[in-house]
Structures are given as structure tokens and as C-alpha cells.
Design an enzyme around this catalytic site. Sequence first.
Site, short mmCIF file in Angstrom:
data_model
loop_
_atom_site.label_atom_id
_atom_site.label_comp_id
_atom_site.label_asym_id
_atom_site.label_seq_id
_atom_site.Cartn_x
_atom_site.Cartn_y
_atom_site.Cartn_z
N GLY A 16 0.80 -1.22 0.00
CA GLY A 16 0.00 0.00 0.00
C GLY A 16 0.83 1.26 0.00
O GLY A 16 0.55 2.21 -0.73
N GLU A 35 11.32 3.14 5.34
CA GLU A 35 11.19 1.70 5.59
C GLU A 35 12.35 1.25 6.46
O GLU A 35 13.51 1.52 6.14
CB GLU A 35 11.17 0.93 4.27
CG GLU A 35 11.13 -0.57 4.42
CD GLU A 35 9.96 -1.05 5.27
OE1 GLU A 35 10.22 -1.75 6.26
OE2 GLU A 35 8.81 -0.72 4.95
N THR A 42 5.38 -6.95 4.18
CA THR A 42 5.06 -8.32 4.56
C THR A 42 4.85 -9.21 3.35
O THR A 42 5.41 -10.31 3.26
CB THR A 42 3.81 -8.35 5.45
OG1 THR A 42 4.09 -7.67 6.68
CG2 THR A 42 3.41 -9.78 5.77
N CYS A 43 4.04 -8.78 2.40
CA CYS A 43 3.66 -9.65 1.28
C CYS A 43 4.88 -10.15 0.51
O CYS A 43 5.00 -11.35 0.24
CB CYS A 43 2.72 -8.90 0.34
SG CYS A 43 2.15 -9.90 -1.05
N CYS A 48 2.73 -13.29 1.34
CA CYS A 48 2.12 -13.93 0.16
C CYS A 48 3.12 -14.55 -0.80
O CYS A 48 2.94 -15.69 -1.23
CB CYS A 48 1.28 -12.91 -0.62
SG CYS A 48 0.84 -11.40 0.21
N LYS A 51 5.35 -17.47 0.69
CA LYS A 51 4.42 -18.54 1.06
C LYS A 51 3.92 -19.28 -0.19
O LYS A 51 3.86 -20.51 -0.19
CB LYS A 51 3.23 -17.94 1.81
CG LYS A 51 2.15 -18.95 2.17
CD LYS A 51 0.95 -18.23 2.75
CE LYS A 51 0.25 -17.35 1.73
NZ LYS A 51 -0.89 -16.62 2.26
N ALA A 115 10.56 5.39 11.14
CA ALA A 115 9.98 6.74 11.23
C ALA A 115 9.00 6.80 12.39
O ALA A 115 8.19 5.88 12.58
CB ALA A 115 9.28 7.11 9.93
N GLY A 175 -6.49 -21.64 13.54
CA GLY A 175 -7.49 -22.11 12.60
C GLY A 175 -7.81 -21.14 11.49
O GLY A 175 -8.81 -21.29 10.79
N TYR A 177 -6.48 -18.79 7.92
CA TYR A 177 -5.92 -19.21 6.63
C TYR A 177 -4.42 -19.45 6.70
O TYR A 177 -3.89 -20.33 6.02
CB TYR A 177 -6.27 -18.19 5.54
CG TYR A 177 -5.54 -16.87 5.63
CD1 TYR A 177 -4.37 -16.65 4.90
CD2 TYR A 177 -6.03 -15.83 6.42
CE1 TYR A 177 -3.70 -15.45 4.97
CE2 TYR A 177 -5.36 -14.62 6.49
CZ TYR A 177 -4.20 -14.43 5.78
OH TYR A 177 -3.52 -13.25 5.86
N GLU A 181 -2.73 -22.97 5.62
CA GLU A 181 -1.77 -22.99 4.52
C GLU A 181 -0.45 -23.63 4.93
O GLU A 181 0.10 -24.47 4.21
CB GLU A 181 -1.55 -21.56 4.01
CG GLU A 181 -2.77 -21.02 3.28
CD GLU A 181 -2.67 -19.53 2.96
OE1 GLU A 181 -3.37 -19.08 2.04
OE2 GLU A 181 -1.88 -18.82 3.62
N ARG A 198 -8.94 -24.25 18.63
CA ARG A 198 -9.83 -24.22 19.79
C ARG A 198 -11.29 -24.47 19.42
O ARG A 198 -12.07 -24.99 20.23
CB ARG A 198 -9.71 -22.90 20.53
CG ARG A 198 -10.25 -21.71 19.78
CD ARG A 198 -10.29 -20.44 20.64
NE ARG A 198 -8.99 -19.97 21.03
CZ ARG A 198 -8.62 -19.82 22.31
NH1 ARG A 198 -9.47 -20.12 23.28
NH2 ARG A 198 -7.42 -19.38 22.61
N GLY A 261 -3.51 -15.34 14.38
CA GLY A 261 -3.99 -14.01 14.02
C GLY A 261 -2.88 -12.99 13.91
O GLY A 261 -1.71 -13.28 14.22
N ALA A 340 -8.59 -15.88 -1.62
CA ALA A 340 -8.08 -17.24 -1.78
C ALA A 340 -7.45 -17.72 -0.48
O ALA A 340 -6.90 -16.92 0.29
CB ALA A 340 -7.06 -17.31 -2.90
N HIS A 435 -15.09 -26.95 -21.98
CA HIS A 435 -15.09 -28.38 -21.67
C HIS A 435 -13.83 -29.07 -22.20
O HIS A 435 -13.41 -28.78 -23.32
CB HIS A 435 -16.34 -29.03 -22.27
CG HIS A 435 -16.48 -30.47 -21.92
ND1 HIS A 435 -16.87 -30.90 -20.66
CD2 HIS A 435 -16.28 -31.59 -22.66
CE1 HIS A 435 -16.91 -32.21 -20.65
NE2 HIS A 435 -16.54 -32.67 -21.85
N GLU A 440 -16.31 -25.09 -15.66
CA GLU A 440 -17.60 -25.11 -16.34
C GLU A 440 -18.75 -25.48 -15.40
O GLU A 440 -19.91 -25.21 -15.68
CB GLU A 440 -17.58 -26.08 -17.53
CG GLU A 440 -17.44 -27.54 -17.16
CD GLU A 440 -17.44 -28.46 -18.37
OE1 GLU A 440 -18.27 -28.24 -19.28
OE2 GLU A 440 -16.61 -29.37 -18.42
#
Length: 459
Positions: A16, A35, A42-43, A48, A51, A115, A175, A177, A181, A198, A261, A340, A435, A440
Site C-alpha cells: 500500500g 522503511e 510483509t507480502c 504472500c 508462502k 519513522a 485455525g 488461513y 496454509e 480451539r 492471528g 483465496a 469443456h 464449467e
Amino acid sequence: MSSYDFDLFVIGAGSGGVRASRMAAAMGARVAVAEERHLGGTCVNIGCVPKKLMVYASHFSEDFEDAAGYGWTVGERSFDWPTLIANKNREIGRLNGVYESLLTNAGVEIVEGRAILTGPNSVRVGGRDITAQFTLVATGGHPSRPSEPGQELGIVSDDVFYLDKQPERILVAGGGYIAVEFAGVFAGLGSQVTQLYRGDLFLRGFDDDLRRALAEEMPKKHVDLRFGSIIDRTVKTSNGLLAELSNGESLEVDQILYAIGRRPNTAGLGLEAAGVEVNDRGGIVVDDYFRTNVPSILAIGDVTDRVQLTPVALAEGMAVAKTLFGGEPTTVDYSDIPTAVFSQPPIGTVGLTEEQARKAHGAVDIYRSSFRPMKHTLSGRDEKTTMKLVVDRQSQRVLGAHMLGPDAPEIVQGIGIALKAGATKQAFDATIGIHPTAAEEFVTMRERQPDPEEVEAAE
């Protein structure tokens, strides 16, 4: 010319922050971004991207096995964790360089260091005091840790990407994502994996049919799922770590991964000095235009403790640039965001779950399909794909589309466009499928599932 050093000062060069910086500079603003770690946030560095590379790596074990059904003979094989980590590090380093070039070429000054806000229009980085007309906080989040005794013996998701060696036995606590993963990643790479949660069923907030279907599939991939229990205490033993569980059982492993979390990165930012309001989780409170209660300070991304997704942070960064320097006040539409989970098999989902739709719209029509992927008719693997449409009964607009199975994220991205455009079930039905594909099925589901009350009456 403004009396400030910069028109916009961005704290955090994640997805961002970089997007906001680049776009604001392209609109003529004088921009700097600070920075303290690695460009990309993180990503790119501990989320992301690495991973997903690990997910790819973990799939090869199944691919080698599945090849036999197609006539391939695969010889002796082994996996080397250090090679994966080294190659991952090289790719992340390349991406760090790409982000640096993007910022530099856009005319953004990169300031290395942490900063800290010192006022409504000022920050300090190292020993340097900097002023700006606007300051944008985009510092992201960090993994939470539990409070039970011995928790310091375990690791969090950030640490996984820098482990010296692969644990032979690993307990994944959580529990969400991220937990799901990494359980799949380590199982695919050959570790003995136990996942502990839990609640009665993981992935709270996702559609219940997909949650149940994934819970049926993961044990087939050698993940030992244990619901209704947590770690009470962890102690170090001569053979590893002993986790004492709330159900009275104990489990000895080589590593414990806490994936329970994430929380906003707001500690030590000087928010109090600047008078910026935060919520009870430490997230920065913003309005629809990402402004805090201090008019010159804005915030986007995970630090606001709202929708924690990289593409959302990108959209928010663009909105801030347009609002401040493009003469176009811009908000972000948070409805129908495709999501996802790179579980094994993966999940792709967009729109409302069945439970959410019934609460918001009353009567809904449910279309559901479960089948064996075509690939496994020859591989022999016992795996099911689940697909589901949630439709408003009155308008016939499709409110939600959910899939568990190979390529689900790729498929649902396209379905997300249809939902955003307000597609009806009739539009899905009128679309000719490709197909043979799994995708489909989304345009060939015709049989409406009975309502819960109809099922109860039949019983």
C-alpha cells in the site's frame, strides 16, 4: 512552494505504501517513504510471495505420485530445505530491487530507518527531522503470540521463511488461513503435521460447506486435525518440545508454529504524540477516505485493522493518491472482494457465504456440486472438488461463489468480475462452459438445493 519538506511522507514501504508513493509522485507531489526493514513489506518478504513459492514446492510430492497413473516412472527423489530457502531468498532479493527501482524511477525519496510521528506534520527518522503536509501510515501488521507458559519456544509465520532446517514433527496452532496454509505446506514437504484449533471447525467466516469439505480433505494429505483444544503449556525436552493440551493430551514435536492471528503495527509509532485515535486492538481509526482524526495524517492497509489483503492495500493506496493529489476524492468498495486460501486443496471465494446471505436477504437459492477432479480419474487420488453458488431468490442475482479444489483461486478471480457486475443465475446458465474443465461447473449447476426447513420436514 510549500514550506514543508515533502507533500507526502509515507511510513512503510509495503504494497500500500509503495503504491501511494508512486501514484502521488506521478501526480506531481514531492514524496518520501521510510522503511526500516525490506522494501515490499510483509507480502513480498514474509507473506504472500514466499508462502506461495513454498506452496508450489510442497505440491511436487503429490505430482510425482500422480504421474504414475499417466504412465510416467519417476525415479528416486528427495527434498532439500536449504535449497528451497536459498532460492526463495534470491527471488525475494530480486523483488526488493524491483521495488527500489519503481520508487526511484517515480522520483520518490527512500529513507532508510524507523519513522516516528512527532506531530501532525512531522516525523523523525534516526536523527533527521522531516516535515510533510500529509503523512500516510502504512506499517502493516505482525503475527500475534499467545500468553501461555512456554510460548517463547515456538515460532510465528515470519520465522518460517528463515528456518535453518525443516522440522520433522510440527504442531500448527490456529485455525485461520495462515495456519491452514502452512499445515499443508509442511505436510507436502514431508513433515509430520498436527493442526490444533480451539473451535469445532477452522476458517471461521468462510462458507460452512467449504470449511467442512476442507476438513475432510486435509487428513487425506497427512495433516492430523485436532479441533476443540489449545496448548496450555510448552516445555523443552531432550527430544524437542512437549505441548500440554487443554484436553489432557500431550504432544512432542520438533517445532510449534503459532498462527493465531495478526495485529496492527502501531506500537512505538508516536501516534499518541500526534493525537491519532486507535481502536482496542491498536488499529488506526480512519474514515472512508483513510483520514484519521488528525486531518494531516492518513492510514491504509493492515495497520487500520480492517480488510487484511494485499490487493485491498493497493486499492487504498491508489485512493489516497487520487484524493490528495489527483483532485478526485476516492473511496474503496469492499463488497465482493475475491479471496483465496492456498490450502491443499485451495479455496477461492467471492461474495456472501450462505449464512451471511440468509441474514441479509432472507430467502436464497443454493446450488452445490461435489465431484472428483478429472485429473484423479487416472491418478487414483481420493480428492473431491466442492463448488457452490448462493443466489438471491427474488432477484436471482448471484450473491456468492465458493470453490474448494485445484485452481480454485484462478477460477474464482474471473467469477469475481461477474459478481461485481451484478450477474444473475440466468446469466451464469446462459454462459457456455469450457469443456472439459472444473470451471464449467459454475455455469452448469441447475439443481437447487432444498432449504434447511425442507430438509428438516423431510426427516
